[in-house]
Design a protein around this motif. Structure first.
Motif, PDB file in Angstrom:
ATOM      1  N   ALA A 174       0.826  -1.197   0.000  1.00  0.00           N
ATOM      2  CA  ALA A 174       0.000   0.000   0.000  1.00  0.00           C
ATOM      3  C   ALA A 174       0.860   1.246   0.000  1.00  0.00           C
ATOM      4  N   GLY A 175       0.270   2.359  -0.383  1.00  0.00           N
ATOM      5  CA  GLY A 175       1.002   3.613  -0.440  1.00  0.00           C
ATOM      6  C   GLY A 175       0.983   4.356   0.881  1.00  0.00           C
ATOM      7  N   GLU A 176       1.198   5.667   0.795  1.00  0.00           N
ATOM      8  CA  GLU A 176       1.257   6.467   2.005  1.00  0.00           C
ATOM      9  C   GLU A 176      -0.137   6.650   2.594  1.00  0.00           C
ATOM     10  N   ALA A 177      -0.173   7.056   3.859  1.00  0.00           N
ATOM     11  CA  ALA A 177      -1.439   7.318   4.520  1.00  0.00           C
ATOM     12  C   ALA A 177      -1.360   8.656   5.234  1.00  0.00           C
ATOM     13  N   ASN A 178      -2.453   9.380   5.213  1.00  0.00           N
ATOM     14  CA  ASN A 178      -2.554  10.636   5.942  1.00  0.00           C
ATOM     15  C   ASN A 178      -3.376  10.420   7.204  1.00  0.00           C
ATOM     16  N   ILE A 179      -2.832  10.821   8.342  1.00  0.00           N
ATOM     17  CA  ILE A 179      -3.513  10.683   9.624  1.00  0.00           C
ATOM     18  C   ILE A 179      -3.764  12.078  10.174  1.00  0.00           C
ATOM     19  N   GLN A 180      -5.032  12.438  10.346  1.00  0.00           N
ATOM     20  CA  GLN A 180      -5.394  13.743  10.879  1.00  0.00           C
ATOM     21  C   GLN A 180      -5.783  13.596  12.345  1.00  0.00           C
ATOM     22  N   ILE A 181      -5.180  14.417  13.203  1.00  0.00           N
ATOM     23  CA  ILE A 181      -5.423  14.328  14.646  1.00  0.00           C
ATOM     24  C   ILE A 181      -5.718  15.713  15.193  1.00  0.00           C
ATOM     25  N   GLU A 182      -6.714  15.776  16.047  1.00  0.00           N
ATOM     26  CA  GLU A 182      -7.011  17.016  16.746  1.00  0.00           C
ATOM     27  C   GLU A 182      -6.785  16.796  18.238  1.00  0.00           C
ATOM     28  N   PHE A 183      -5.988  17.663  18.829  1.00  0.00           N
ATOM     29  CA  PHE A 183      -5.701  17.516  20.262  1.00  0.00           C
ATOM     30  C   PHE A 183      -5.718  18.881  20.921  1.00  0.00           C
ATOM     31  N   ALA A 184      -5.700  18.872  22.248  1.00  0.00           N
ATOM     32  CA  ALA A 184      -5.826  20.118  23.000  1.00  0.00           C
ATOM     33  C   ALA A 184      -4.789  20.199  24.104  1.00  0.00           C
ATOM     34  N   ILE A 185      -4.386  21.443  24.393  1.00  0.00           N
ATOM     35  CA  ILE A 185      -3.561  21.756  25.562  1.00  0.00           C
ATOM     36  C   ILE A 185      -4.422  22.617  26.477  1.00  0.00           C
ATOM     37  N   GLN A 186      -4.540  22.241  27.731  1.00  0.00           N
ATOM     38  CA  GLN A 186      -5.318  23.050  28.666  1.00  0.00           C
ATOM     39  C   GLN A 186      -4.525  23.221  29.952  1.00  0.00           C
ATOM     40  N   ARG A 187      -4.222  24.490  30.278  1.00  0.00           N
ATOM     41  CA  ARG A 187      -3.429  24.830  31.463  1.00  0.00           C
ATOM     42  C   ARG A 187      -4.131  25.949  32.223  1.00  0.00           C
ATOM     43  N   SER A 188      -3.638  26.240  33.394  1.00  0.00           N
ATOM     44  CA  SER A 188      -4.304  27.229  34.247  1.00  0.00           C
ATOM     45  C   SER A 188      -4.022  28.666  33.825  1.00  0.00           C
ATOM     46  N   ALA A 189      -2.956  28.863  33.023  1.00  0.00           N
ATOM     47  CA  ALA A 189      -2.607  30.213  32.593  1.00  0.00           C
ATOM     48  C   ALA A 189      -2.171  30.197  31.144  1.00  0.00           C
ATOM     49  N   ARG A 190      -2.421  31.313  30.456  1.00  0.00           N
ATOM     50  CA  ARG A 190      -2.086  31.427  29.033  1.00  0.00           C
ATOM     51  C   ARG A 190      -0.598  31.206  28.796  1.00  0.00           C
ATOM     52  N   ALA A 191       0.246  31.717  29.662  1.00  0.00           N
ATOM     53  CA  ALA A 191       1.690  31.552  29.491  1.00  0.00           C
ATOM     54  C   ALA A 191       2.077  30.079  29.519  1.00  0.00           C
ATOM     55  N   ASP A 192       1.379  29.276  30.349  1.00  0.00           N
ATOM     56  CA  ASP A 192       1.683  27.850  30.428  1.00  0.00           C
ATOM     57  C   ASP A 192       1.234  27.122  29.156  1.00  0.00           C
ATOM     58  N   VAL A 193       0.128  27.572  28.561  1.00  0.00           N
ATOM     59  CA  VAL A 193      -0.326  26.996  27.294  1.00  0.00           C
ATOM     60  C   VAL A 193       0.716  27.229  26.203  1.00  0.00           C
ATOM     61  N   LEU A 194       1.221  28.464  26.114  1.00  0.00           N
ATOM     62  CA  LEU A 194       2.218  28.797  25.091  1.00  0.00           C
ATOM     63  C   LEU A 194       3.513  28.041  25.324  1.00  0.00           C
ATOM     64  N   ALA A 195       3.895  27.862  26.586  1.00  0.00           N
ATOM     65  CA  ALA A 195       5.114  27.111  26.888  1.00  0.00           C
ATOM     66  C   ALA A 195       4.974  25.656  26.451  1.00  0.00           C
TER      67      ALA A 195
END
Length: 262
Positions: free
Chosen positions: A48-69
């Motif tokens: 078989a040839g190549e495969a594309n895998i699409q994933i959606e995930f989330a980061i959730q932290r108590s502060a915006r700075a921690d999300v960006l880090a």
């Protein structure tokens, strides 16, 4: 472990990722299709040839700075040049070799300043998942030609649902003709068209469809003297009957990972 890439648990610090929904993860198998093949269409017997895998995930932290880090840490981890293991629930026993191909673009989706949702794509050279465990068959000592070896089910090949692509290593100490390795169960074989020297090692890599030889069992170079329209892969969920001909003494080693389709 819900989400792992390159041996790193992305649910743990400093990443704090979680897959967005069970329904999304549940549809992953259906979305993993050879490139250019309509979802749901049988892949068939060929590679078989190549495969594309699409994933959606989330980061959730108590502060915006921690999300960006956390987002910066993920960007640093990803390797866009080399395929590495991608592992997802609910299949902790297997992984896909995949390269992230989409830029880590992200947008806030209903989480305020303390959460980030990321949609990413991975490109897998093969749509088949590989079992985490590498199967190593005990060394088979050859004392006569032909040599018969049965990989008996369910001791072997009981986990996957698609053909396995083993690596065979033959150490030839007494050759009496052109070597031939067959899998009678799968109807596959490979035959040398040139004679190697007593004492040589021969490596047959079914996944890469390559043959190489070595004088010391360490350094291998490509070997072009063979015919193999069907490299001897292994079938799942059955006993595979192998035969090695024209080698009176030597050894045969086999390693493989079981594979999953669909």
């Amino acid at each position: 472990m819900a989400f792992e890439y390159a041996g790193t648990d992305l649910t743990a610090a400093p990443y704090y990722c979680s897959l967005m929904s069970a329904s999304l993860v549940g549809s992953l198998r259906r979305s993993v299709q050879p490139k250019g093949v309509t979802p749901g269409v049988a892949i068939g017997a060929g590679t078989a040839g190549e495969a594309n895998i699409q994933i959606e995930f989330a980061i959730q932290r108590s502060a915006r700075a921690d999300v960006l880090a956390a987002l910066d840490a993920i960007k640093y981890l990803f390797d866009y040049n080399t395929a590495k293991a991608l592992k997802l629930e609910p299949w902790p026993d297997r992984f896909w070799n995949a390269v992230p191909v989409d830029a880590l673009n992200s947008e806030l989706i209903g989480m305020g300043d303390t959460g980030e949702t990321i949609a990413m794509g991975w490109l897998a050279p093969s749509p088949f998942a590989l079992r985490n465990t590498l199967t190593t068959v005990p060394t088979s000592t050859i004392t006569a030609s032909p040599h018969i070896l049965n990989l008996t089910y369910p001791t072997y090949l009981a986990a996957g649902n698609w053909r396995a692509e083993p690596i065979y290593i033959i150490h030839a100490t007494s050759i009496v003709g052109l070597l031939k390795l067959e899998n009678f169960t799968a109807g596959t074989s490979i035959t040398l068209t040139n004679t190697i020297t007593n004492g040589d090692y021969l490596k047959i890599d079914v996944g890469l469809r390559t043959v190489s030889r070595s004088s010391d069992g360490i350094t291998y170079t490509p070997w072009v003297g063979y015919t193999a329209e069907t490299f001897p892969y292994l079938l799942p969920l059955v006993t595979n009957s192998l035969q090695l001909s024209n080698l009176e003494t030597g050894t045969l080693d086999i390693t493989f990972r079981e594979r999953y389709k669909g």
